[in-house]
Design a protein around this motif. Structure first.
Motif, PDB file in Angstrom:
ATOM      1  N   LEU A   7     -31.894-103.025 -11.852  1.00  0.00           N
ATOM      2  CA  LEU A   7     -30.620-102.329 -11.998  1.00  0.00           C
ATOM      3  C   LEU A   7     -30.787-100.833 -11.720  1.00  0.00           C
ATOM      4  O   LEU A   7     -30.001-100.240 -10.990  1.00  0.00           O
ATOM      5  CB  LEU A   7     -30.055-102.549 -13.404  1.00  0.00           C
ATOM      6  N   PHE A   8     -31.842-100.237 -12.265  1.00  0.00           N
ATOM      7  CA  PHE A   8     -32.093 -98.815 -12.037  1.00  0.00           C
ATOM      8  C   PHE A   8     -32.455 -98.528 -10.579  1.00  0.00           C
ATOM      9  O   PHE A   8     -32.056 -97.513 -10.015  1.00  0.00           O
ATOM     10  CB  PHE A   8     -33.186 -98.293 -12.971  1.00  0.00           C
ATOM     11  N   GLU A   9     -33.197 -99.433  -9.959  1.00  0.00           N
ATOM     12  CA  GLU A   9     -33.531 -99.266  -8.546  1.00  0.00           C
ATOM     13  C   GLU A   9     -32.271 -99.326  -7.688  1.00  0.00           C
ATOM     14  O   GLU A   9     -32.093 -98.526  -6.770  1.00  0.00           O
ATOM     15  CB  GLU A   9     -34.506-100.348  -8.095  1.00  0.00           C
ATOM     16  N   ASP A  10     -31.418-100.283  -7.986  1.00  0.00           N
ATOM     17  CA  ASP A  10     -30.170-100.406  -7.237  1.00  0.00           C
ATOM     18  C   ASP A  10     -29.284 -99.176  -7.438  1.00  0.00           C
ATOM     19  O   ASP A  10     -28.657 -98.674  -6.496  1.00  0.00           O
ATOM     20  CB  ASP A  10     -29.416-101.676  -7.642  1.00  0.00           C
ATOM     21  N   LEU A  11     -29.224 -98.707  -8.679  1.00  0.00           N
ATOM     22  CA  LEU A  11     -28.422 -97.522  -8.987  1.00  0.00           C
ATOM     23  C   LEU A  11     -28.986 -96.284  -8.270  1.00  0.00           C
ATOM     24  O   LEU A  11     -28.239 -95.481  -7.713  1.00  0.00           O
ATOM     25  CB  LEU A  11     -28.383 -97.288 -10.502  1.00  0.00           C
ATOM     26  N   ALA A  12     -30.300 -96.152  -8.237  1.00  0.00           N
ATOM     27  CA  ALA A  12     -30.940 -95.027  -7.549  1.00  0.00           C
ATOM     28  C   ALA A  12     -30.671 -95.108  -6.050  1.00  0.00           C
ATOM     29  O   ALA A  12     -30.377 -94.090  -5.404  1.00  0.00           O
ATOM     30  CB  ALA A  12     -32.437 -95.018  -7.828  1.00  0.00           C
ATOM     31  N   GLN A  13     -30.752 -96.309  -5.490  1.00  0.00           N
ATOM     32  CA  GLN A  13     -30.474 -96.488  -4.066  1.00  0.00           C
ATOM     33  C   GLN A  13     -29.024 -96.141  -3.753  1.00  0.00           C
ATOM     34  O   GLN A  13     -28.724 -95.488  -2.748  1.00  0.00           O
ATOM     35  CB  GLN A  13     -30.783 -97.929  -3.648  1.00  0.00           C
ATOM     36  N   LEU A  14     -28.117 -96.556  -4.614  1.00  0.00           N
ATOM     37  CA  LEU A  14     -26.700 -96.256  -4.438  1.00  0.00           C
ATOM     38  C   LEU A  14     -26.453 -94.750  -4.462  1.00  0.00           C
ATOM     39  O   LEU A  14     -25.713 -94.217  -3.629  1.00  0.00           O
ATOM     40  CB  LEU A  14     -25.877 -96.954  -5.521  1.00  0.00           C
ATOM     41  N   MET A  15     -27.066 -94.048  -5.395  1.00  0.00           N
ATOM     42  CA  MET A  15     -26.900 -92.589  -5.486  1.00  0.00           C
ATOM     43  C   MET A  15     -27.501 -91.888  -4.266  1.00  0.00           C
ATOM     44  O   MET A  15     -26.922 -90.929  -3.751  1.00  0.00           O
ATOM     45  CB  MET A  15     -27.555 -92.062  -6.768  1.00  0.00           C
ATOM     46  N   THR A  16     -28.639 -92.370  -3.801  1.00  0.00           N
ATOM     47  CA  THR A  16     -29.262 -91.786  -2.611  1.00  0.00           C
ATOM     48  C   THR A  16     -28.352 -91.950  -1.399  1.00  0.00           C
ATOM     49  O   THR A  16     -28.141 -91.003  -0.629  1.00  0.00           O
ATOM     50  CB  THR A  16     -30.622 -92.440  -2.342  1.00  0.00           C
ATOM     51  N   ASN A  17     -27.804 -93.148  -1.240  1.00  0.00           N
ATOM     52  CA  ASN A  17     -26.884 -93.395  -0.127  1.00  0.00           C
ATOM     53  C   ASN A  17     -25.624 -92.549  -0.248  1.00  0.00           C
ATOM     54  O   ASN A  17     -25.115 -92.025   0.748  1.00  0.00           O
ATOM     55  CB  ASN A  17     -26.519 -94.878  -0.043  1.00  0.00           C
TER      56      ASN A  17
END
Length: 98
Positions: A7-17
């Motif tokens: 979940l945190f990885e997905d959230l971090a990827q979303l914020m980066t994008n």
């Protein structure tokens, strides 16, 4: 525990994008604004700074040339008066007698 990490990885990827998209949007906005401003300024007969500087330099050069030519004319006029004054002084005055 594995789901929280994902979940945190997905959230971090979303914020980066999202940051990448925001950065690209900013670039697009700046380009569009610059284009709009150039058209707006041109429609009001404004000139750009570099054009102003070029004309200012041309005027400054013309002023220097005018000053140089004015001094040269004054020198030539002074030189032209000196021989004429010498010629008048060298000629004896002739008076007519009746």
């Amino acid at each position: 525990m594995q789901t929280k990490g994902k979940l945190f990885e997905d959230l971090a990827q979303l914020m980066t994008n999202a940051m990448g998209v925001a950065h690209e949007a900013r670039g697009e906005f700046e380009t569009a604004f610059d284009s709009w401003f150039d058209r707006w300024a041109a429609s009001r007969n404004f000139i750009r700074r570099d054009e102003f500087e070029a004309v200012r330099l041309m005027a400054e050069k013309a002023r220097q040339e005018n000053d140089s030519l004015r001094r040269r004319i004054e020198q030539l006029e002074t030189a032209a008066r000196k021989p004429a004054a010498r010629k008048r002084a060298a000629k004896p005055s002739v008076t007519k007698q009746k």
